[in-house]
Design a protein around this motif. Structure first.
Motif: not given
Ligand code: AMP
Length: 324
Positions: A8, A10, A12, A27, A79, A92, A123, A147, A245, A247-248
């Motif tokens: 993604s 995105a 946010d 994203g 998104f 959260r 994800n 997720m 973010g 985690g990413d």
């Molecule tokens: P994290 O906090 O590492 O889990 O990642 C959060 C990020 O994931 C945010 O920047 C969101 O834009 C993105 N995100 C949240 N829900 C989804 C989803 N269902 N699919 C893809 N990306 C998502």
């Protein structure tokens, strides 16, 4: 030595006890790419709508990220995700998710993206992850994040996707949910016991994961392989503003570090150093909203926290004649 990330891109909207931001750059693929760009070339692949600004793309460009794989869908909306955190920043609530251009997304990979030797499947719907994975039959290292949503509604596809990667990066609770096992070690053993897939005609290798990483938020992260276990605490911080973010960003540090060491076997030595870099990158991410802190981060700051973390996690053997 380059990485392709699919996921993604995105806008946010986030509220934490320390403030809020509306429609900031976010994203999974964006957070990952910014972090991984400290270690290797990164190609980001994902869709955006007409509403996605050039300034947001410029943020990725300024870190040298290849943005040619960002597909602008005419008439579409980027998104959007909205989340809120209480005092416990480890949990959260998702207030809103608008898939926008992600609905009907079919990844289009540029030649540069396809030439990467490392792949991160952020994800997204697990069948899409599999479609992309099949296009990288010779990748040296493939990692995947997912997720609870996909465990709930597409578990079989997710299990099939996991069997096709080298490394699974999930939250602790998601690993338990996925495997039905009560703790991390037994959950990892369960995944290792799943049969690797028979190689499909496309030639994509059927090897099954050899590394499982459990993200534990404020408590750090653990790594399980078939032979070993390793864990690191999170880098201790007095001020945490927004964990979105993290985690990413962690995954970007981990996969980025591995991508930057193509000549080294994927053993404990490399994996542990990768975990340390992932931990440090994530620690910077949470200090400000969204991508704000990572945008300004400098390599020497990463080095300083790596040294601190190394120091904090050492102890001597302290031989002692124990009673009993
Ligand atoms: P994290 O906090 O590492 O889990 O990642 C959060 C990020 O994931 C945010 O920047 C969101 O834009 C993105 N995100 C949240 N829900 C989804 C989803 N269902 N699919 C893809 N990306 C998502």
């Amino acid at each position: 030595m380059s990485i392709t990330v699919v996921g993604s891109i995105a806008y946010d909207t986030v509220k934490t006890p320390f403030g809020e931001r509306e429609r900031m750059l976010g994203g999974a693929a964006v957070h990952f790419a910014l972090a991984a760009s400290f270690f290797a070339d990164v190609c980001v692949v994902g869709p955006v709508g007409d509403d996605f600004g050039e300034e947001q793309i410029a943020v990725m460009r300024s870190r040298g990220v290849n943005v040619d794989g960002i597909e602008r869908v005419a008439g579409g909306k980027t998104f959007f995700w909205q989340g809120e955190y209480g005092w416990d920043l480890n949990s959260r609530e998702t207030i809103d998710t608008q898939l926008g251009v992600f609905e009907g997304f079919e990844p289009k990979l540029t030649d540069t993206a396809l030439a990467s030797d490392v792949l991160f499947l952020a994800n997204i719907q697990p069948d899409l992850q599999r479609q992309v994975r099949a296009q990288f039959p010779d990748a040296r290292f493939v990692a995947l994040d997912s997720m609870n949503l996909w465990i709930d509604i597409a578990r079989d596809s997710l299990v099939a996707a996991i069997a096709e990667v080298d490394c699974v990066i999930l939250n602790d609770a998601e690993l338990r949910q996925l495997t039905g096992k009560p703790n991390l070690v037994s959950a990892a053993r369960e995944i290792f016991s799943w049969d690797p897939p028979t190689p499909p005609p496309s030639g994509s290798p059927g090897r099954g994961p050899s590394v499982i990483v459990a993200k534990q938020g404020e408590y750090g992260a653990a790594l399980v392989t078939r032979e070993s276990f390793f864990a690191l605490p999170a880098y201790p911080l007095e001020t945490v503003i927004d964990p979105t973010g993290a985690g990413d960003t962690f995954a970007g540090g981990l996969v980025g570090y591995i991508a930057a060491h193509p000549g080294e076997p994927l053993g404990d030595e490399l994996l542990r150093r990768a975990m340390a870099h992932a931990t440090v990158l994530a620690s910077y991410n949470v200090e400000e909203f969204g991508t704000e802190r990572i945008e300004r981060l400098e390599g020497r700051e990463i080095g300083a926290r790596i040294n601190d973390l190394h120091e904090m996690t050492q102890f001597s053997g302290a031989p002692l004649a124990l009673r009993g």
